[in-house]
Enzyme design. Structure first.
Site, PDB file in Angstrom:
ATOM      1  CB  SER A 168     -54.314  46.694  37.692  1.00  0.00           C
ATOM      2  OG  SER A 168     -54.613  48.140  38.080  1.00  0.00           O
ATOM      3  CE  LYS A 220     -62.277  65.571  53.929  1.00  0.00           C
ATOM      4  NZ  LYS A 220     -60.810  65.162  53.846  1.00  0.00           N
TER       5      LYS A 220
END
Length: 340
Positions: A168, A220
């Protein structure tokens, strides 16, 4: 059962006492350090050629008699004398270490090490990064990767050695190397993005507990732990993950164009032997083997920027480690389970 209860009670008292003592010491340290400027770190440099030479000489002392050792030293002296007469100086290899946690905390030292070596390193030199990381936060490993990119941009050859794992975010760093070397059974890949969080909204509703989230901006907050998640929020969250994954793929493809990026960017991991076939790495070899070979022809220097931690920080780290070990030991005794 009674024995278990007594043991748990004793453990709780012990942990409480240890924490209380450490809190007092931390408070004392905080008072002492109040008003003081934080001490800067220090760059430590050691020559690995001397380290390897010391290992060899120690073995020779155990295997050979005095006359044989004397003859060896005489031969080495002649060889060194010839080397000094050569007009060309040996190339230099700068060795860095990065042991990555989920926050890529080692980036703080890495940035100073790279800044230091770039003041002297030339395209004739080489930087070797011994990398170990299973990945972590996107922005943290993005910064760590940007630090390594500085080496490439300066035209200094970069070799990345992986002995255990570079997955990763760890592979995001590794792919920047012009040469990527892996141990045969190191874990590589995981070119993917993952995010997960629990949601206890139904549990709150069951107990008649309201939880409100107020936002300014449609996206948001997409998914929450306590609020009720919507399908629209899930779609937006997935869209953000897909965008991040696409950026990740493009980054890897930029530094390793030889990869079939869609084939390897599935989130899968491979051992070194298979990773070589996938072209995730260029060579199978341990970092010890590679550096020992380079030390025969180059001056090899290990760089480490050591942060000077305050007494308060050292006590805090000791407290955290002690509590973790106590709790882990207690839990393993109760469950007899293995931990990785």
């Amino acid at each position: 059962m009674e024995l278990l209860t007594e043991y748990a009670s004793f453990l709780a008292k012990t942990v409480t006492l240890v924490i209380a003592i450490l809190v007092v010491l931390a408070s004392f340290a905080a008072l002492r350090s109040k008003g003081r400027r934080k001490a800067a770190g220090q760059l430590q440099v050691s020559k690995l050629n001397d380290f390897y030479k010391g290992l060899r000489e120690r073995l020779e002392q155990s295997l050979f008699d005095k006359d044989q050792i004397k003859a060896l030293r005489k031969g080495e002296a002649k060889s060194e004398k010839k080397q000094k007469k050569k007009t060309e100086s040996k190339p230099r290899v700068f060795v860095l270490d990065f042991d990555g946690d989920i926050k890529a905390s080692a980036t703080e030292s890495l940035r100073h090490e790279i800044t230091a070596l770039l003041t002297l390193a030339t395209p004739k030199d080489e930087v070797v990064l011994r990398l170990e990381s299973g990945g972590g936060m996107v922005h943290s490993y993005g910064l760590a990767s940007s630090q390594l990119a500085r080496i490439r941009e300066a035209g200094v050859p970069l070799t990345v050695c992986i002995d255990k794992v570079a997955a990763s975010g760890g592979y995001m760093m590794a792919c920047i190397g012009e040469k990527v070397i892996s141990a045969p059974f190191a874990i590589l890949g995981s070119i993917g993005v993952v995010a997960q969080l629990p949601n206890v909204n139904r549990l709150l509703k069951k107990h008649d507990i309201d939880f409100e989230v107020l936002t300014a901006g449609e996206y948001k907050r997409t998914l929450t732990v306590f609020g009720e998640n919507t399908e629209k929020g899930r779609e937006k969250f997935q869209e953000d993950l897909d965008i991040t994954h696409r950026l990740f793929k493009n980054f890897v493809a930029r530094y390793r164009p030889q990869l079939a990026i869609d084939e390897v960017a599935t989130g899968e991991v491979w051992l070194g032997l298979a990773a070589l076939e996938k072209r995730l790495v260029d060579e199978l070899k341990t970092s010890d083997e590679y550096l020992a070979e380079r030390a025969k022809k180059a001056e090899v220097y290990h760089l480490h920027y050591a942060e000077r931690k305050s007494l308060q920080e050292r006590i805090g780290m000791a407290a955290s480690g002690s509590v973790d070990r106590v709790l882990l030991n207690w839990w393993s005794r109760l469950t007899q389970q293995r931990f990785w």
